[in-house]
Write a protein that holds these residues in place. Structure first.
Motif, mmCIF file in Angstrom:
data_model
loop_
_atom_site.group_PDB
_atom_site.id
_atom_site.type_symbol
_atom_site.label_atom_id
_atom_site.label_comp_id
_atom_site.label_asym_id
_atom_site.label_seq_id
_atom_site.Cartn_x
_atom_site.Cartn_y
_atom_site.Cartn_z
ATOM 1 N N GLU A 194 0.837 -1.211 0.019
ATOM 2 C CA GLU A 194 -0.001 -0.001 0.061
ATOM 3 C C GLU A 194 0.752 1.277 -0.052
ATOM 4 O OE1 GLU A 194 -3.814 1.649 2.274
ATOM 5 O OE2 GLU A 194 -2.343 0.644 3.661
ATOM 6 N N CYS A 246 -8.174 -2.562 -2.333
ATOM 7 C CA CYS A 246 -9.171 -1.816 -2.673
ATOM 8 C C CYS A 246 -10.447 -2.234 -2.134
ATOM 9 C CB CYS A 246 -9.222 -1.515 -3.973
ATOM 10 S SG CYS A 246 -7.585 -0.628 -4.942
ATOM 11 N N ARG A 294 -11.410 -3.581 0.537
ATOM 12 C CA ARG A 294 -11.924 -3.243 2.003
ATOM 13 C C ARG A 294 -12.545 -1.949 1.972
ATOM 14 N NH1 ARG A 294 -6.492 -5.160 5.162
ATOM 15 N NH2 ARG A 294 -6.539 -7.647 4.728
ATOM 16 N N PRO A 295 -12.072 -0.787 1.459
ATOM 17 C CA PRO A 295 -12.691 0.310 1.485
ATOM 18 C C PRO A 295 -13.768 0.360 0.680
ATOM 19 C CG PRO A 295 -10.723 0.581 0.245
ATOM 20 C CD PRO A 295 -10.439 -0.846 0.872
ATOM 21 N N ALA A 304 -15.280 6.267 6.643
ATOM 22 C CA ALA A 304 -14.871 5.090 6.026
ATOM 23 C C ALA A 304 -13.625 5.552 4.685
ATOM 24 C CB ALA A 304 -15.691 4.100 5.509
ATOM 25 N N THR A 305 -14.094 6.689 4.199
ATOM 26 C CA THR A 305 -13.242 6.859 2.984
ATOM 27 C C THR A 305 -11.867 7.342 3.509
ATOM 28 O OG1 THR A 305 -15.065 7.414 1.428
ATOM 29 C CG2 THR A 305 -12.810 8.335 1.206
ATOM 30 N N GLU A 319 -10.612 6.880 6.627
ATOM 31 C CA GLU A 319 -9.790 5.601 7.690
ATOM 32 C C GLU A 319 -9.230 4.726 6.817
ATOM 33 O OE1 GLU A 319 -12.961 3.995 10.020
ATOM 34 O OE2 GLU A 319 -12.880 5.580 11.591
ATOM 35 N N HIS A 320 -9.470 4.592 5.433
ATOM 36 C CA HIS A 320 -9.092 3.814 4.660
ATOM 37 C C HIS A 320 -8.023 4.543 3.411
ATOM 38 C CE1 HIS A 320 -12.110 0.919 6.004
ATOM 39 N NE2 HIS A 320 -11.319 -0.124 5.451
ATOM 40 N N HIS A 321 -7.670 5.616 3.710
ATOM 41 C CA HIS A 321 -6.568 6.158 3.153
ATOM 42 C C HIS A 321 -5.508 5.330 3.353
ATOM 43 C CE1 HIS A 321 -3.167 9.056 2.731
ATOM 44 N NE2 HIS A 321 -3.950 9.620 1.658
ATOM 45 N N ALA A 362 -8.462 3.843 -0.235
ATOM 46 C CA ALA A 362 -9.636 3.805 -0.832
ATOM 47 C C ALA A 362 -9.637 5.054 -2.060
ATOM 48 C CB ALA A 362 -10.387 4.947 0.340
#
Length: 242
Positions: free
Chosen positions: A45, A87, A89-90, A122-123, A125-127, A130
């Protein structure tokens, strides 16, 4: 996220099923193997975020981890599988933001506002994973895109239904349902252009500010709109001769 045609036949229970099948040699999941998979995903990532998909190689992922290539190939078949796993998960977290238990009897506008806040949180937190689909949409396999579309259909189906219910209750004020939903969801969708975790606002502050903007786009009211009263027609006074 864009508006897509709703698909009522999509079963919510199947929405979290990943389109990425484990194709490495790993057959069973254990706490130990899960931890090792996470290490690989985290290293990849960071590389995908810093230099993009095309310029990231399996060799670089291996070097980042300080392991051998067989170690990585035991868990993942190739870098595309790693990318899609990151990708997915988000995608699930964002596109299930409007899912509420069947026994949740709260008003529709409360669910809409909470769901929009969930989507934005969520967007962030998954940076940065996401944001990968926005940056490099050409990477994904057709099978992955088909599953992502099902998730998006499910999300907008739930959101639009709640919006219309809240409008009927007098708590949302908008005209075109899908256009309004798309406009509200474009706010977190464009985060990838400008969001930085170390920016002036903290992640919690960004969530709060964007949530309030999204609620305004949806026409959230502070008090229920009263139904319009029917117009009353009064008869003009009749003239009387003196």
């Amino acid at each position: 996220m864009g508006i897509t045609k709703a698909t009522p036949s999509t079963a919510p229970g199947a929405l979290g099923t990943p389109p990425v099948k484990a194709r490495g040699r790993q057959k069973a999941s254990t706490p130990s193997t899960d931890e090792k998979r996470e290490r690989i995903l985290q290293a990849a990532e960071a590389l995908f975020d810093r230099q993009g998909y095309a310029h990231t190689t399996m060799e670089q992922i291996v070097q980042q981890l300080g392991v051998t290539k067989p170690y990585v190939y035991y868990y993942f078949h190739n870098k595309q599988e790693i990318f899609e796993t990151l990708c997915w998960r988000p995608s699930v977290a964002c596109f299930t933001a409007m899912d509420f238990p069947e026994d949740d009897r709260r008003p529709a506008h409360v669910k809409v506002t909470e769901g929009m806040e969930r989507l934005i949180r969520a967007t962030i937190e998954h940076h940065p994973a996401a944001f990968f689909p926005y940056r490099e949409p050409q990477v994904f396999r057709p099978e992955y895109l088909a599953m992502q579309k099902k998730l998006a259909n499910h999300f907008y189906e739930r959101l639009c239904a709640l919006m219309e219910e809240a409008r009927a209750d007098g708590m949302l004020d908008f005209k075109e349902t899908r256009l309004t939903a798309q406009a509200a969801c474009s706010l977190p969708g464009f985060l990838y252009h400008w969001y930085r975790p170390d920016g002036r606002l903290s992640p919690a502050e960004v969530v709060r500010e964007l949530s309030q903007l999204a609620w305004r786009v949806l026409g959230l009211r502070t008090a229920r709109r009263r139904p319009a009263r029917p117009a009353t027609h009064t008869q003009p006074p009749t003239e009387t001769n003196p």
